[in-house]
Motif scaffolding. Structure first.
Motif, mmCIF file in Angstrom:
data_model
loop_
_atom_site.group_PDB
_atom_site.id
_atom_site.type_symbol
_atom_site.label_atom_id
_atom_site.label_comp_id
_atom_site.label_asym_id
_atom_site.label_seq_id
_atom_site.Cartn_x
_atom_site.Cartn_y
_atom_site.Cartn_z
ATOM 1 N N PRO A 1 0.632 -1.352 -0.181
ATOM 2 C CA PRO A 1 0.115 -0.113 0.200
ATOM 3 C C PRO A 1 0.325 1.003 -0.142
ATOM 4 C CG PRO A 1 -0.325 -0.799 2.650
ATOM 5 C CD PRO A 1 0.953 -2.227 1.379
ATOM 6 N N GLY A 2 1.878 0.881 0.387
ATOM 7 C CA GLY A 2 2.617 2.100 0.423
ATOM 8 C C GLY A 2 3.638 2.362 1.498
ATOM 9 N N HIS A 3 3.625 1.864 2.750
ATOM 10 C CA HIS A 3 4.979 2.180 3.189
ATOM 11 C C HIS A 3 6.366 0.673 3.251
ATOM 12 C CE1 HIS A 3 7.608 2.097 7.455
ATOM 13 N NE2 HIS A 3 6.606 2.960 7.995
ATOM 14 N N PRO A 4 6.942 1.586 3.218
ATOM 15 C CA PRO A 4 8.468 0.172 2.500
ATOM 16 C C PRO A 4 8.295 -1.298 3.688
ATOM 17 C CG PRO A 4 9.303 2.518 3.242
ATOM 18 C CD PRO A 4 8.139 2.700 3.016
ATOM 19 N N ASP A 5 7.836 -0.323 5.312
ATOM 20 C CA ASP A 5 7.907 -2.004 5.619
ATOM 21 C C ASP A 5 6.761 -2.844 5.396
ATOM 22 O OD1 ASP A 5 9.968 -0.960 6.931
ATOM 23 O OD2 ASP A 5 9.138 -0.597 8.777
ATOM 24 N N LEU A 6 5.891 -2.438 4.337
ATOM 25 C CA LEU A 6 5.199 -3.249 4.506
ATOM 26 C C LEU A 6 5.490 -4.554 3.097
ATOM 27 C CD1 LEU A 6 2.066 -1.531 5.169
ATOM 28 C CD2 LEU A 6 3.209 -3.135 6.533
ATOM 29 N N GLN B 1 2.262 -0.960 -7.502
ATOM 30 C CA GLN B 1 1.232 -0.978 -6.715
ATOM 31 C C GLN B 1 0.682 -2.162 -6.086
ATOM 32 O OE1 GLN B 1 -1.225 2.294 -5.813
ATOM 33 N NE2 GLN B 1 -0.731 3.140 -4.209
ATOM 34 N N GLY B 2 -0.063 -2.226 -4.911
ATOM 35 C CA GLY B 2 -0.736 -3.109 -3.692
ATOM 36 C C GLY B 2 -0.713 -4.741 -4.127
ATOM 37 N N SER C 1 -3.822 -2.185 -0.326
ATOM 38 C CA SER C 1 -4.701 -1.860 -0.020
ATOM 39 C C SER C 1 -6.446 -2.249 -0.011
ATOM 40 C CB SER C 1 -4.478 -0.649 -1.090
ATOM 41 O OG SER C 1 -4.775 0.092 -2.195
ATOM 42 N N ALA C 2 -7.142 -2.833 -0.623
ATOM 43 C CA ALA C 2 -7.923 -2.931 -0.327
ATOM 44 C C ALA C 2 -8.227 -3.704 1.318
ATOM 45 C CB ALA C 2 -8.832 -3.674 -1.519
ATOM 46 N N LEU C 3 -7.494 -4.446 1.484
ATOM 47 C CA LEU C 3 -8.002 -4.865 2.572
ATOM 48 C C LEU C 3 -6.943 -4.501 3.434
ATOM 49 C CD1 LEU C 3 -7.723 -8.090 2.395
ATOM 50 C CD2 LEU C 3 -9.784 -6.910 2.279
ATOM 51 N N SER C 4 -5.462 -3.599 3.556
ATOM 52 C CA SER C 4 -4.725 -3.316 4.501
ATOM 53 C C SER C 4 -4.728 -1.809 4.893
ATOM 54 C CB SER C 4 -2.954 -3.216 4.185
ATOM 55 O OG SER C 4 -3.029 -1.871 2.738
ATOM 56 N N ALA C 5 -5.881 -0.564 3.615
ATOM 57 C CA ALA C 5 -5.950 0.643 3.883
ATOM 58 C C ALA C 5 -7.156 0.463 5.133
ATOM 59 C CB ALA C 5 -6.256 1.057 2.817
ATOM 60 N N PRO C 6 -8.058 0.006 4.859
ATOM 61 C CA PRO C 6 -8.843 -0.061 6.047
ATOM 62 C C PRO C 6 -7.972 0.006 7.523
ATOM 63 C CG PRO C 6 -9.865 -0.796 4.877
ATOM 64 C CD PRO C 6 -8.299 -1.002 3.920
ATOM 65 N N LEU C 7 -7.428 -1.107 7.465
ATOM 66 C CA LEU C 7 -6.717 -1.969 9.194
ATOM 67 C C LEU C 7 -6.120 -0.041 9.623
ATOM 68 C CD1 LEU C 7 -4.568 -4.977 9.692
ATOM 69 C CD2 LEU C 7 -4.078 -1.525 10.045
ATOM 70 N N PRO D 1 -22.779 4.707 6.466
ATOM 71 C CA PRO D 1 -21.372 5.220 6.819
ATOM 72 C C PRO D 1 -20.500 4.495 5.984
ATOM 73 C CG PRO D 1 -22.524 3.994 8.276
ATOM 74 C CD PRO D 1 -23.358 3.639 7.797
ATOM 75 N N CYS D 2 -19.416 5.392 5.362
ATOM 76 C CA CYS D 2 -18.306 5.526 4.505
ATOM 77 C C CYS D 2 -17.480 6.219 4.554
ATOM 78 C CB CYS D 2 -18.848 5.692 3.184
ATOM 79 S SG CYS D 2 -19.160 7.825 3.034
ATOM 80 N N ALA D 3 -15.874 5.758 4.031
ATOM 81 C CA ALA D 3 -14.740 6.120 4.272
ATOM 82 C C ALA D 3 -13.704 6.458 3.515
ATOM 83 C CB ALA D 3 -13.808 6.071 5.289
ATOM 84 N N VAL D 4 -13.181 7.335 3.006
ATOM 85 C CA VAL D 4 -12.055 7.680 1.796
ATOM 86 C C VAL D 4 -11.141 7.906 2.197
ATOM 87 C CG1 VAL D 4 -10.657 9.425 0.128
ATOM 88 C CG2 VAL D 4 -13.630 8.833 0.249
ATOM 89 N N ILE D 5 -10.126 6.907 2.386
ATOM 90 C CA ILE D 5 -8.311 6.464 2.601
ATOM 91 C C ILE D 5 -7.765 6.952 1.321
ATOM 92 C CG2 ILE D 5 -7.275 5.181 4.072
ATOM 93 C CD1 ILE D 5 -9.685 3.755 4.810
ATOM 94 N N GLU D 6 -7.146 8.071 1.591
ATOM 95 C CA GLU D 6 -5.636 8.571 0.710
ATOM 96 C C GLU D 6 -4.577 7.873 1.144
ATOM 97 O OE1 GLU D 6 -7.680 12.422 -1.291
ATOM 98 O OE2 GLU D 6 -7.698 11.714 1.049
ATOM 99 N N ARG D 7 -3.538 7.483 0.268
ATOM 100 C CA ARG D 7 -1.780 7.593 0.663
ATOM 101 C C ARG D 7 -2.105 6.318 1.386
ATOM 102 N NH1 ARG D 7 1.829 10.318 -1.971
ATOM 103 N NH2 ARG D 7 0.527 12.101 -3.243
ATOM 104 N N ALA D 8 -2.687 5.025 1.898
ATOM 105 C CA ALA D 8 -2.525 4.945 2.699
ATOM 106 C C ALA D 8 -1.158 4.043 3.660
ATOM 107 C CB ALA D 8 -3.727 3.090 3.391
#
Length: 586
Positions: free
Chosen positions: A299-304, A375-376, A414-420, A507-514
């Motif tokens: 999703p973005g962080h190099p540790d992942l 990505q992802g 990111s579909a599963l990690s961004a919500p986390l 309810p909903c949430a926009v998650i950017e640059r997770a």
């Protein structure tokens, strides 16, 4: 304890008149700052004053005009520019708050709406000066809003030290590119109309239409493709690469529009001389055997990153990266390794995809280890399957003795990690017992079939924010192609049941640059999410999560249409001492 924040601005002070009151070292510094900004400083100090030596030198050299007098109220309205009625543009008081004159000047300036700064007296100031790092046209300013100038200076030094060298020169080059594009394509009025004049206001994120699709019918958008691509280069290229941008890179950017026109007549760029040869060439050859590695960067962080992908990054001969691969991951690529970032600006996605595939095939046939970095996860809306199919059609990855192998490495989607990272459990007992991953945009920009509402379902939409208004409409209203029936989806005789619509209060949430340092989460409901995205701007890449799970750990505040959370703190493992460990070398 609460504290105010300031409205930070950048003032064009060329030709302005600044009054500097005092004769001490700070007065000399203020004169120097005014001169650097292109202003004309006027010093107010009695003739008997002993000027600081640096200040005296500026006076002797004619850089600073010295009014040999005590401060008089009329100085504020008689020493300025003629075009603004001789009112001065700003006043700097260097004598400190204990002097009665300081409070008097402050009151007088505020009454006449003249910006005033009094040393060590925030309550007497209408503006303050930032601790500033300057590199050509680039300025980085830090303020603690009167809580400590030494601390601000320390933070400024730390920030400046983290920036790559020559970033100011890159700003100049990219600014030249922007001007040339505007001149050649007459984009000024279109950029203003479409919200794409991205360099005018640095205080907001990109407009919500920053990454919207370019269709054949969208003539204006087609004309400004290069401007959009330039904006995305500034957004997605690693700072180190931007800082190292060359005149050749600039020429390539300006040439991109011609490349786009030439590629639009065919489905892919011209192939190399060897592109039609299959892998049988390798059977008789003696050169090094190449391979293609298709890997997900997470999703973005190099540790992942997975360890397999990290090894591939360190060992590849050529890296072909999608534009959304974050800089933290790209920074892991050894400096010796060539890197090509996809030129996927709006309207050029297919041509850019074909270009990367051709480069991968050519590189592998030359005996290189080619890393196709996505990505992802490559197979979760990453077109990974298409790429493998394309490689197979060229004889790669078939498993034959002489074939060039193609290896696919998974990534954290990111579909599963961004919500986390946003504190949203996609599955939660008694709340959500199923997760659905959807795309918000179909092939060629066509809207996909919207999923029906299931109360116990969490839906994650990827590639949806650029058309958020259309998506919300599709979820909450029946399509023209859907047959009539009652609101609960019950069909009339001989009719197919209608899709159950999503309540607008969902309810909903926009998650950017997770998982990136500038991660942002906007929490709201379907009926307000379009307004929220339009007002807050866009910070791609992002996704939309819809369902009751969005509120399980994050109860909404009464009276608020949406809330915004900035920053990422999800990997604080207390391992700060590990930064210096050797993880493989460059």
């Amino acid at each position: 304890m609460t504290s105010h924040i300031s409205l930070l601005t950048a003032t064009d002070a060329r030709s302005h008149v600044h009054l500097i009151i005092g004769s001490n070292p700070l007065a000399a510094a203020r004169c120097g700052q005014s001169l650097s900004a292109g202003a004309s400083p006027i010093l107010i100090a009695p003739e008997t004053s002993e000027l600081y030596y640096a200040l005296q030198k500026r006076v002797d050299d004619g850089e600073v005009k010295w009014i040999r007098d005590v401060f008089r109220d009329e100085h504020l309205t008689t020493l300025g520019r003629e075009e603004i009625g001789h009112v001065v543009d700003a006043v700097f008081v260097t004598s400190g708050p204990r002097e009665p004159l300081s409070a008097h000047i402050s009151t007088l300036c505020k009454r006449n709406r003249i910006p005033v700064n009094v040393i060590d007296a925030p309550h007497l100031c209408s503006f303050s000066l930032l601790s500033t790092h300057v590199d050509g046209p680039l300025q980085v300013g830090i303020t603690t809003n009167g809580r400590g100038c030494k601390l601000a200076s320390r933070i400024r030094r730390e920030v400046a030290a983290s920036l790559p060298p020559n970033l100011g020169s890159a700003c100049l080059r990219l600014g030249d590119v922007r001007r040339k594009i505007q001149e050649e394509d007459h984009l000024l009025h279109m950029a203003l109309a479409d919200g794409d004049d991205m360099d005018v206001d640095d205080s907001v994120d990109q407009s919500a239409s920053f990454n919207r699709l370019v269709t054949e019918a969208d003539v204006d958008a087609v004309k400004n493709r290069r401007m959009r691509w330039l904006g995305q280069i500034c957004e997605y290229w690693p700072l180190k690469r931007l800082a190292a941008i060359t005149d050749e890179d600039v020429a390539n950017i300006l040439k991109s529009y011609d490349d786009l026109n030439s590629s639009s007549s065919s489905s892919s760029p011209p192939s190399s001389n060897n592109s039609n040869n299959n892998s049988n060439n390798y059977a008789a050859g003696t050169q090094k055997r190449g391979r293609i590695i298709l890997a997900g960067s997470g999703p973005g962080h190099p540790d992942l990153l997975t360890r397999a992908t990290h090894k591939a990054i360190r060992s590849a001969d050529l890296v072909l990266a999608d534009k959304l691969v974050p800089s933290g991951v790209l920074d892991l690529i050894p400096r010796r390794t060539p890197v090509h970032i996809a030129r996927k600006f709006p309207g050029n996605a297919d041509a850019a995809q074909a270009e990367l595939e051709e480069m991968a095939i050519a590189g592998a046939r030359e005996g290189k280890v080619v890393l196709r970095l996505k990505q992802g996860d490559p197979y979760i809306y990453g077109r990974g399957g298409e790429e493998v199919e394309r490689f197979r059609s060229h004889g790669l990855g078939l498993g034959d003795k002489g074939a060039v192998p193609v290896v696919v490495l998974p990534g954290v989607t990111s579909a599963l990690s961004a919500p986390l990272f946003a504190g949203i459990p996609p599955t939660q007992r008694d709340v959500a017992d199923q997760v659905l991953i959807c795309t918000g945009t179909g092939k060629k920009g066509k809207p996909p079939a919207p999923p029906e509402f299931v109360p116990s379902r969490t839906v994650v939409f990827l590639m949806a924010l650029h058309r958020i208004a259309g998506l919300v409409e599709e979820l909450t209203e029946h399509l023209e192609t859907e047959k009539s029936g009652d609101e609960n989806g019950n069909a009339n005789a001989n009719e197919t049941p209608r899709r159950v619509l999503w309540p607008r209060s969902t309810p909903c949430a926009v998650i950017e640059r997770a998982s990136c340092p500038d991660q942002r989460v906007i929490r709201t409901t379907l009926d307000r999410v379009v307004e929220a995205v339009e007002q807050e701007g866009s910070r791609p890449p992002g996704l939309l999560v819809v369902g009751r799970a969005c509120e399980f750990l994050n109860k909404p505040e009464k009276g608020r249409a949406w809330s915004v959370e900035d920053g990422f703190r999800g990997l604080d493992l207390g391992l700060e001492g590990l930064e210096g460990l050797d993880l493989g070398g460059a």
